[in-house]
Design a protein around this motif. Structure first.
Motif, PDB file in Angstrom:
ATOM      1  N   GLY A 135       0.505  -1.119   0.266  1.00 26.89           N
ATOM      2  CA  GLY A 135      -0.119   0.334   0.005  1.00 26.89           C
ATOM      3  C   GLY A 135       1.101   0.985   0.263  1.00 26.89           C
ATOM      4  N   PHE A 136       2.069   1.350   0.699  1.00 25.18           N
ATOM      5  CA  PHE A 136       2.955   2.475   0.693  1.00 25.18           C
ATOM      6  C   PHE A 136       3.314   2.776  -1.109  1.00 25.18           C
ATOM      7  N   LEU A 137       4.201   1.256  -1.329  1.00 24.99           N
ATOM      8  CA  LEU A 137       4.674   2.109  -2.962  1.00 24.99           C
ATOM      9  C   LEU A 137       3.817   1.888  -3.948  1.00 24.99           C
ATOM     10  N   ARG A 138       2.771   1.840  -3.509  1.00 27.15           N
ATOM     11  CA  ARG A 138       1.577   1.922  -4.524  1.00 27.15           C
ATOM     12  C   ARG A 138       1.621   3.486  -4.473  1.00 27.15           C
ATOM     13  N   ARG A 139       1.561   4.236  -3.182  1.00 24.71           N
ATOM     14  CA  ARG A 139       1.520   5.630  -3.553  1.00 24.71           C
ATOM     15  C   ARG A 139       1.913   6.875  -3.861  1.00 24.71           C
ATOM     16  N   GLU A 140       3.409   6.003  -4.395  1.00 25.48           N
ATOM     17  CA  GLU A 140       4.655   6.370  -3.498  1.00 25.48           C
ATOM     18  C   GLU A 140       5.259   6.691  -5.901  1.00 25.48           C
TER      19      GLU A 140
END
Length: 349
Positions: A135-140
């Motif tokens: 989820g963190f990388l999906r937003r980056e």
């Protein structure tokens, strides 16, 4: 399993030690050590840590002996690793642990040790839950995501890539495969993002990661559907890049390229049901080579089992092939066999 309310008595522990929180592991260890030793340990913790561990001790009941044993083994391995780091540094510790525990287990232990040592913000990510990281990388930005994946253990990176949307998968892997030298300023900026998002204060580390070798290593451990999608999309962007990555990967049909004696060692470790299922989707060349490297009795039994399988799901075949490849990689890590998808010395019988 959702956490119990604060102070809830008698909370049952999960069956898998990987699902335990750090406080639960500490509580399990203290209970196993006994009251006197546990009291001495608690003296070295701060008030907040004592409170968290004490709450878990109070909640705990009927910890399975197998779970307690796993926690004790993890503590032993991490303590041993930290001792090796003190004596000879991180790489020395990794080398000794590889010899003692095997590559996969050693890497798991070193991830925990490096995170505990606060080597870098990237190492902290090794201990974060895969779903949270996804989820963190999906937003980056894809470039940021690529650089972060380049610093992760390939198996963890593969799990994350498999959980992303198809378009994002190929975009991130393209950027990871084409990463050049990364400036210290960019590393610092990305570590700042990690610190802000995850609330950790960890020192900076400059490194050059990524490239086609790491992209191939990650793709080797992703699901076959993710692997195909990513390679197809990369091929649309750069036929040469996709080809370079593919040439570095080791896939099931590449077992045709390993030496006969190595294949025989591998087949001795493989479940016959997995082998029959894996060969169901393999090339005729590989099936013929396998049959030549087992006894007549086993070959006959395999032929019969493959015939009886009838129609099978592609996903089942891929899972069986992945299990066989995992065994092959474990044997290679122990230097018992040699795997190569491009060795001039490889022989096809």
């Amino acid at each position: 399993m959702s956490p119990s309310p604060e102070g809830a008595p008698g909370t049952a522990l999960p069956d898998d030690p990987e699902d335990l929180t750090g406080a639960q592991k500490a509580a399990t260890l203290l209970i196993a050590l006994g009251v006197e030793t546990a009291s001495d340990v608690l003296k070295h913790l701060n008030d907040k840590e004592v409170e968290k561990v004490s709450v878990e001790v109070a909640r705990m009941r009927n910890a399975p002996s197998e779970l307690v044993e796993e926690v004790l083994l993890e503590y032993r391995d991490v303590a041993r690793a930290q001792d090796y780091v003190t004596k000879g540094g991180v790489e020395y510790a990794r080398e000794v642990l590889n010899e003692a525990l095997g590559n996969r287990r050693a890497e798991e232990v070193m991830m925990r040790v490096e995170a505990a040592m606060e080597v870098s913000a990237f190492h902290l990510l090794q201990t974060v839950e895969t779903d949270q990281l996804t989820g963190f990388l999906r937003r980056e930005h894809p470039q940021t995501a690529a650089l972060i994946l380049a610093h992760l253990n390939p198996r963890k990176a593969a799990e994350i890539i498999s959980g992303l949307e198809e378009e994002l998968q190929s975009e991130i892997m393209y950027r990871l495969a084409t990463i050049g030298n990364t400036s210290p300023e960019m590393i610092n900026d990305i570590e700042e993002v990690i610190r802000n998002q995850l609330g950790s204060v960890i020192g900076a580390e400059t490194s050059v990661m990524g490239g086609i070798e790491q992209a191939a290593e990650i793709l080797n451990t992703t699901s076959r559907s993710s692997e195909k999608n990513i390679l197809d999309n990369l091929r649309d962007r750069s036929e040469e890049l996709a080809s370079d990555i593919k040439n570095l990967m080791f896939v099931f049909d590449d077992l045709t390229k390993i030496r006969a004696e190595d294949l025989q060692k591998l087949l001795m470790e493989v479940d016959q049901e997995d082998l029959a299922l894996g060969l169901k989707g393999a090339s005729e060349e590989l099936e013929n080579k396998v049959m030549r490297n087992v006894s007549d009795r086993v070959a006959e039994a395999l032929d019969e089992e493959i015939e009886l399988l009838g129609r099978v799901r592609v996903s089942d075949v891929e899972e069986a092939q992945n299990r066989i490849l995992e065994i092959a990689q474990e044997l290679e890590e122990k230097d018992e066999i040699a795997l190569s998808s491009a060795s001039e010395e490889a022989v096809i019988e």
